[in-house]
Design an enzyme around this catalytic site. Structure first.
Site, PDB file in Angstrom:
ATOM      1  N   ASN A 126       1.484  -1.209   0.097  1.00  0.00           N
ATOM      2  CA  ASN A 126       0.130  -0.169  -0.335  1.00  0.00           C
ATOM      3  C   ASN A 126       1.169   0.956   0.137  1.00  0.00           C
ATOM      4  OD1 ASN A 126      -1.351   2.846   0.417  1.00  0.00           O
ATOM      5  ND2 ASN A 126      -2.397   1.091   2.218  1.00  0.00           N
ATOM      6  N   TRP A 127       1.118   2.329  -1.711  1.00  0.00           N
ATOM      7  CA  TRP A 127       2.147   2.823  -1.360  1.00  0.00           C
ATOM      8  C   TRP A 127       1.605   4.204  -0.584  1.00  0.00           C
ATOM      9  CZ3 TRP A 127       3.923   3.223  -7.130  1.00  0.00           C
ATOM     10  CH2 TRP A 127       4.260   1.762  -7.140  1.00  0.00           C
ATOM     11  N   LYS A 128      -0.370   4.023  -0.060  1.00  0.00           N
ATOM     12  CA  LYS A 128      -0.507   5.317   0.477  1.00  0.00           C
ATOM     13  C   LYS A 128      -0.371   7.022  -0.575  1.00  0.00           C
ATOM     14  CE  LYS A 128       0.766   3.332   4.866  1.00  0.00           C
ATOM     15  NZ  LYS A 128       0.185   3.258   6.073  1.00  0.00           N
ATOM     16  N   HIS A 158      -8.698   1.033   4.983  1.00  0.00           N
ATOM     17  CA  HIS A 158      -7.788   0.711   6.084  1.00  0.00           C
ATOM     18  C   HIS A 158      -8.328   2.083   6.859  1.00  0.00           C
ATOM     19  CE1 HIS A 158      -4.216   2.283   6.329  1.00  0.00           C
ATOM     20  NE2 HIS A 158      -3.392   1.143   5.769  1.00  0.00           N
ATOM     21  N   GLU A 161      -6.644   4.771   8.117  1.00  0.00           N
ATOM     22  CA  GLU A 161      -6.790   5.762   7.321  1.00  0.00           C
ATOM     23  C   GLU A 161      -7.681   6.607   6.901  1.00  0.00           C
ATOM     24  OE1 GLU A 161      -2.813   5.760   5.781  1.00  0.00           O
ATOM     25  OE2 GLU A 161      -1.966   4.812   7.504  1.00  0.00           O
ATOM     26  N   GLU A 164      -5.436  -5.319  10.716  1.00  0.00           N
ATOM     27  CA  GLU A 164      -4.203  -3.966  11.156  1.00  0.00           C
ATOM     28  C   GLU A 164      -4.293  -3.280  12.130  1.00  0.00           C
ATOM     29  OE1 GLU A 164      -2.128  -3.405   6.974  1.00  0.00           O
ATOM     30  OE2 GLU A 164      -4.166  -2.053   7.486  1.00  0.00           O
ATOM     31  N   GLY A 196       3.023   1.676  10.461  1.00  0.00           N
ATOM     32  CA  GLY A 196       3.403   2.832  10.118  1.00  0.00           C
ATOM     33  C   GLY A 196       3.899   3.926  11.891  1.00  0.00           C
ATOM     34  N   SER A 216       3.805  -2.476  10.501  1.00  0.00           N
ATOM     35  CA  SER A 216       5.038  -2.363  10.573  1.00  0.00           C
ATOM     36  C   SER A 216       5.670  -3.752   9.984  1.00  0.00           C
ATOM     37  CB  SER A 216       5.693  -2.116  11.476  1.00  0.00           C
ATOM     38  OG  SER A 216       5.551  -0.676  12.152  1.00  0.00           O
ATOM     39  N   GLY A 253       4.909   1.105   4.341  1.00  0.00           N
ATOM     40  CA  GLY A 253       6.322   1.802   4.791  1.00  0.00           C
ATOM     41  C   GLY A 253       7.028   0.891   3.587  1.00  0.00           C
TER      42      GLY A 253
HETATM   43  C1  PEP Z   1      -0.787   0.110   5.492  1.00  0.00           C
HETATM   44  O1  PEP Z   1      -0.683   0.950   4.856  1.00  0.00           O
HETATM   45  O2  PEP Z   1      -1.439  -0.134   5.893  1.00  0.00           O
HETATM   46  C2  PEP Z   1       1.152  -0.551   6.605  1.00  0.00           C
HETATM   47  C3  PEP Z   1       0.820  -1.751   7.790  1.00  0.00           C
HETATM   48  O3  PEP Z   1       1.163   0.136   7.229  1.00  0.00           O
HETATM   49  P1  PEP Z   1       3.622   0.165   7.167  1.00  0.00           P
HETATM   50  O4  PEP Z   1       3.414  -1.295   7.386  1.00  0.00           O
HETATM   51  O5  PEP Z   1       3.972   0.880   7.165  1.00  0.00           O
HETATM   52  O6  PEP Z   1       2.805  -0.201   8.911  1.00  0.00           O
END
Ligand code: PEP
Length: 254
Positions: free
Chosen positions: A10-12, A99, A101, A171, A177, A216, A238
């Site tokens: 997931n590049w966001k 998600h 976010e 998640e 993050g 993460s 990330g």
């Molecule tokens: C995500 O974007 O869903 C995510 C888990 O990010 P990260 O791996 O950076 O924690």
């Protein structure tokens, strides 16, 4: 049943066209064309890069997905929105829905997430529905009730059979993050809980359901996470922006 892992990036809202080009070139070089047997790599770039990334992926086994989609079927006066059909049109086979976010920053409720899940499926996309508790909820002992409400909203709206063509991503919000990963045991406990919830409605669907862990994930922790019985891959933020890191995670599954 042989497990097939999904490693989704997931590049966001990150990167430029030239960053994306370098990243995709390195991923294509690092993923053998035979890789699909044990694990699939999926990239979810920003909307505007989707058709370009699709072209770069020609001939590679890497799949394409979107980070979200509109909560409306068809087309119409929904300024700024992107439909499921448009995403199919530019080569997506998956769409992330719910998600954390989107839930926290854009007001996506369980009901909206359930609608997006169904809209994605009606457009022929496989939804990856994200669920997870905040740190406060975990510390208050509410992890199971939060996950249960989030999963139930989708299952009641779409029906348990709909999970035959869907992916769930656990998640924990406190791990996204932050560099703070759930331990393999903490993640496995919630994954088993989710599978158990689904099994109470349909054991066959539960057995075939792919449940990803996100929060993460790194090359250094991926192998131990993927060794757990109910963890079927990762949703990676990330680390998916750095080819060497994402490939290391992919290799831990493949
Ligand atoms: C995500 O974007 O869903 C995510 C888990 O990010 P990260 O791996 O950076 O924690």
């Amino acid at each position: 049943m042989t497990r097939k892992f999904l490693i989704a990036g997931n590049w966001k809202m990150n990167g430029s066209l030239s960053d994306s080009r370098q990243l995709v070139a390195a991923l294509c070089a690092g993923v053998p064309t035979t890789a699909g047997a044990k694990a699939t790599m999926l990239l979810c770039p920003p909307y505007v890069y989707l058709p370009t990334v699709r072209d770069w992926l020609q001939g590679s086994p890497i799949a394409l997905g979107a980070q979200s989609l509109a909560d409306k079927d068809g087309s119409g006066a929904y300024t700024g929105e992107i439909s499921g059909a448009m995403l199919r049109d530019v080569g997506c086979s998956y769409a992330i829905v719910g998600h954390s976010e989107r839930r926290a920053l854009y007001g996506e409720t369980d009901a909206i997430v359930a609608t997006k899940f169904q809209v994605a499926q009606r457009a022929g996309l496989t939804p990856i529905v994200c669920v997870g508790e905040t740190l406060e909820q975990r510390e208050a002992g509410q992890t199971r009730s939060v996950i249960s409400a989030q999963v139930t909203a989708v299952v009641e709206a779409a029906g348990v059979q709909a999970l035959a063509k869907a992916v769930v991503a656990y998640e924990p919000v406190w791990a996204i993050g932050t560099g703070r990963t759930a331990t393999p045991e903490q993640a496995q406990e919630v994954h088993a809980f989710i599978r158990g919830m689904v099994a109470a409605r349909d054991a066959t669907i539960a057995a075939g359901l792919s449940i990803l862990y996100g929060g993460s994930v790194k090359g250094a922790n991926a192998r131990n996470l993927f060794a757990m019985a109910d963890i079927d891959g990762g949703l990676v933020g990330g680390a998916s922006l750095v080819a060497a890191d994402f490939l290391e995670i992919f290799r831990a599954a493949a």
